[in-house]
Scaffold this motif. Structure first.
Motif, PDB file in Angstrom:
ATOM      1  N   GLU A   1      -3.348   0.237  10.409  1.00  0.00           N
ATOM      2  CA  GLU A   1      -4.078   0.322   9.122  1.00  0.00           C
ATOM      3  C   GLU A   1      -3.717  -0.852   8.212  1.00  0.00           C
ATOM      4  O   GLU A   1      -4.575  -1.403   7.514  1.00  0.00           O
ATOM      5  CB  GLU A   1      -3.748   1.632   8.436  1.00  0.00           C
ATOM      6  CG  GLU A   1      -4.263   2.875   9.148  1.00  0.00           C
ATOM      7  CD  GLU A   1      -5.735   3.101   8.894  1.00  0.00           C
ATOM      8  OE1 GLU A   1      -6.279   2.510   7.953  1.00  0.00           O
ATOM      9  OE2 GLU A   1      -6.353   3.859   9.661  1.00  0.00           O
TER      10      GLU A   1
ATOM     11  N   ASP B   1       0.851  -1.184   0.000  1.00  0.00           N
ATOM     12  CA  ASP B   1       0.000   0.000   0.000  1.00  0.00           C
ATOM     13  C   ASP B   1       0.889   1.236   0.000  1.00  0.00           C
ATOM     14  O   ASP B   1       1.597   1.505   0.962  1.00  0.00           O
ATOM     15  CB  ASP B   1      -0.919  -0.007   1.224  1.00  0.00           C
ATOM     16  CG  ASP B   1      -1.950   1.109   1.171  1.00  0.00           C
ATOM     17  OD1 ASP B   1      -1.550   2.279   1.371  1.00  0.00           O
ATOM     18  OD2 ASP B   1      -3.138   0.829   0.951  1.00  0.00           O
TER      19      ASP B   1
ATOM     20  N   LYS C   1      -6.276  -3.613   6.872  1.00  0.00           N
ATOM     21  CA  LYS C   1      -6.528  -3.691   5.436  1.00  0.00           C
ATOM     22  C   LYS C   1      -6.262  -5.071   4.855  1.00  0.00           C
ATOM     23  O   LYS C   1      -6.988  -5.529   3.979  1.00  0.00           O
ATOM     24  CB  LYS C   1      -5.657  -2.646   4.715  1.00  0.00           C
ATOM     25  CG  LYS C   1      -5.903  -2.579   3.226  1.00  0.00           C
ATOM     26  CD  LYS C   1      -5.247  -1.377   2.595  1.00  0.00           C
ATOM     27  CE  LYS C   1      -5.591  -1.264   1.121  1.00  0.00           C
ATOM     28  NZ  LYS C   1      -5.025  -0.063   0.492  1.00  0.00           N
ATOM     29  N   PHE C   2      -5.213  -5.739   5.356  1.00  0.00           N
ATOM     30  CA  PHE C   2      -4.801  -6.992   4.736  1.00  0.00           C
ATOM     31  C   PHE C   2      -5.175  -8.242   5.542  1.00  0.00           C
ATOM     32  O   PHE C   2      -4.890  -9.339   5.127  1.00  0.00           O
ATOM     33  CB  PHE C   2      -3.286  -6.980   4.497  1.00  0.00           C
ATOM     34  CG  PHE C   2      -2.872  -5.936   3.507  1.00  0.00           C
ATOM     35  CD1 PHE C   2      -3.145  -6.080   2.165  1.00  0.00           C
ATOM     36  CD2 PHE C   2      -2.222  -4.775   3.930  1.00  0.00           C
ATOM     37  CE1 PHE C   2      -2.765  -5.107   1.245  1.00  0.00           C
ATOM     38  CE2 PHE C   2      -1.846  -3.799   3.023  1.00  0.00           C
ATOM     39  CZ  PHE C   2      -2.106  -3.968   1.680  1.00  0.00           C
TER      40      PHE C   2
END
Length: 450
Positions: free
Chosen positions: A444, A379, A448-449
């Motif tokens: 984050e 990201d 997210k993953f």
């Protein structure tokens, strides 16, 4: 001449030499008068060198930085980060000049400044001078390696956008494109002489300039009105703004080379001075791009604003291709410094007959490391925040503060220990950026993953 006269003559000569040496020590040493630069840089040239070091891929990330803080605190935050970054560069250069006078040398590099600050500092810390120099070198290498990992994501994200448009039936992830980049990056990183990288630098600068102009063309068109939700966002997201802004603005790794090679180094500091003029221009440009990019794209602003450009227009696609080319050639330029630092450390452990092979292996491993980090954190926005919080804040905030404190400890900490209290506040700011930036980025990433 008898023995008595000879003895008296030798005594007078010794006293005269001692007085001359003491007189030379008492005379203030001006390092600027002893600098012998083969090709000195003009004041204007130094301005552009410093400007180039602060303007790069980080500029395209400023709209995403504003997304994490909002319009009003974003404007003030950009000014604050620019002010702190400028001050840290100022104290580093000032300390370096003072150390040049004390050690009677013409100039010092970044790592040499750190070493001599401890070597001429309080007795209790002098034994750590060599270790501090190694830490500064590895911090510099960490900044470059971390920054090039961001470059890998920049290139991979742009390639994905381009290929997804032209080949919609073959859609790959950003991680896959990072893997595709491994071999080309290894090959370009095998260039070992800086003069052969000059054409790549010129091409990269031209591509970045065209990309910036095209991005501005799209960004300043049809800007929506400012909603109350854009004025400020929740405070828990602010650390990502700080770490991204520090990543974008910090160019401290080139400050000492630029200052050391100036034809008139007295014009580097002061008012207006090269440093102040450059940072005012940089802060203004970053604030404008971040503000209007956020107003244009809002919460959809990505790690590089070029990723927000429309995919169905030729001009926008040209910008994405140009930024991919620019960052690709900037990669090998940025890898030059850390590879040189690391090779200096390991070459003594390798037989001369295997130096060429050792260089190839070292460069291959370093490129593989940056690609691996990019794949691990695919990201762009979060990787910029993580690298900025760890590496850029250490090189640009922590080390200058520690160096100035060590140098001034036994000399002059100002009235009411003003220098000490100021540096304590800067150290707390560094810890805030480091801890909060890492925590928010990792949180984050996990969210997210996972």
């Amino acid at each position: 001449m008898d023995l008595n006269e000879l003895s008296e003559y030798q005594t007078r000569s010794t006293i005269t030499l001692a007085r001359q040496d003491q007189l030379g020590r008492d005379t203030k040493y001006d390092p600027f008068e002893h600098r012998n630069v083969t090709h000195p840089t003009s004041t204007v040239g130094s301005f552009f060198h410093l400007l180039k070091s602060s303007l790069g891929s980080g500029l395209l990330a400023m709209p995403a930085a504003f997304k994490h803080i909002g319009v009003i605190p974003g404007v003030f935050g950009t000014a604050l980060v620019a002010l702190i970054a400028t001050h840290c560069v100022h104290i580093l250069v000032s300390t370096s000049r003072a150390l040049c006078e004390e050690s009677r040398v013409a100039s010092l590099s970044y790592a040499e400044t750190c070493e001599k600050a401890f070597k001429y500092g309080p007795k209790i810390i002098r034994r750590f001078s060599t270790h501090v120099r190694h830490f500064a070198d590895f911090a510099m290498a960490g900044v470059c390696l971390g920054g090039t990992s961001v470059y890998v994501i920049f290139i991979a994200s742009s390639l994905k956008d381009i290929c997804d448009h032209f080949y919609p039936s073959h859609v790959y992830s950003v991680k896959t494109y990072c893997g595709f980049l491994l071999l080309p990056l290894i090959l370009t990183s095998q260039i070992r002489h800086l003069k052969f990288l000059v054409p790549f630098s010129l091409l990269a600068n031209l591509c970045l300039l065209l990309t910036f102009l095209i991005t501005c063309y799209y960004t300043f068109q049809g800007i929506p009105s400012v909603g109350p939700d854009k004025l400020a966002v929740r405070v828990t997201q602010w650390p990502l703004f700080l770490s991204t802004a520090i990543f974008a603005m910090e160019g401290i790794n080139v400050v000492m080379p630029v200052e050391n090679e100036m034809a008139n180094p007295r014009r580097f500091l002061g008012c207006p001075g090269v440093l102040n003029v450059t940072m005012v221009f940089v802060a203004t440009l970053y604030g404008v791009v971040g503000l209007f990019g956020y107003l244009k794209y809002g919460d959809e602003a990505q790690g590089s604003v070029t990723l927000n450009l429309p995919q169905d227009e030729i001009l926008a696609m040209v910008a994405k291709i140009l930024v991919a080319v620019a960052v690709f050639f900037t990669y090998c330029l940025q890898m030059y410094a850390p590879l040189d630092i690391l090779w200096t450390r390991v070459q003594s452990c390798i037989s001369v007959n295997y130096h060429n092979l050792g260089q190839v292996v070292l460069r291959t491993l370093c490129v593989a490391l940056t690609v691996t980090l990019a794949i691990a954190v695919p990201d762009l926005e979060l990787l910029i925040g993580l690298v900025g919080a760890i590496f850029f804040s250490t090189l640009g905030l922590l080390i200058p503060v520690v160096v100035q404190t060590a140098h001034c400890w036994d000399r002059d900490l100002g009235p009411y220990l003003l220098v000490l209290w100021k540096n304590i506040l800067l150290l707390l700011f560094y810890l805030l950026v480091l801890v909060s930036g890492c925590y928010v980025s990792v949180t984050e990433l996990v969210a997210k993953f996972s």
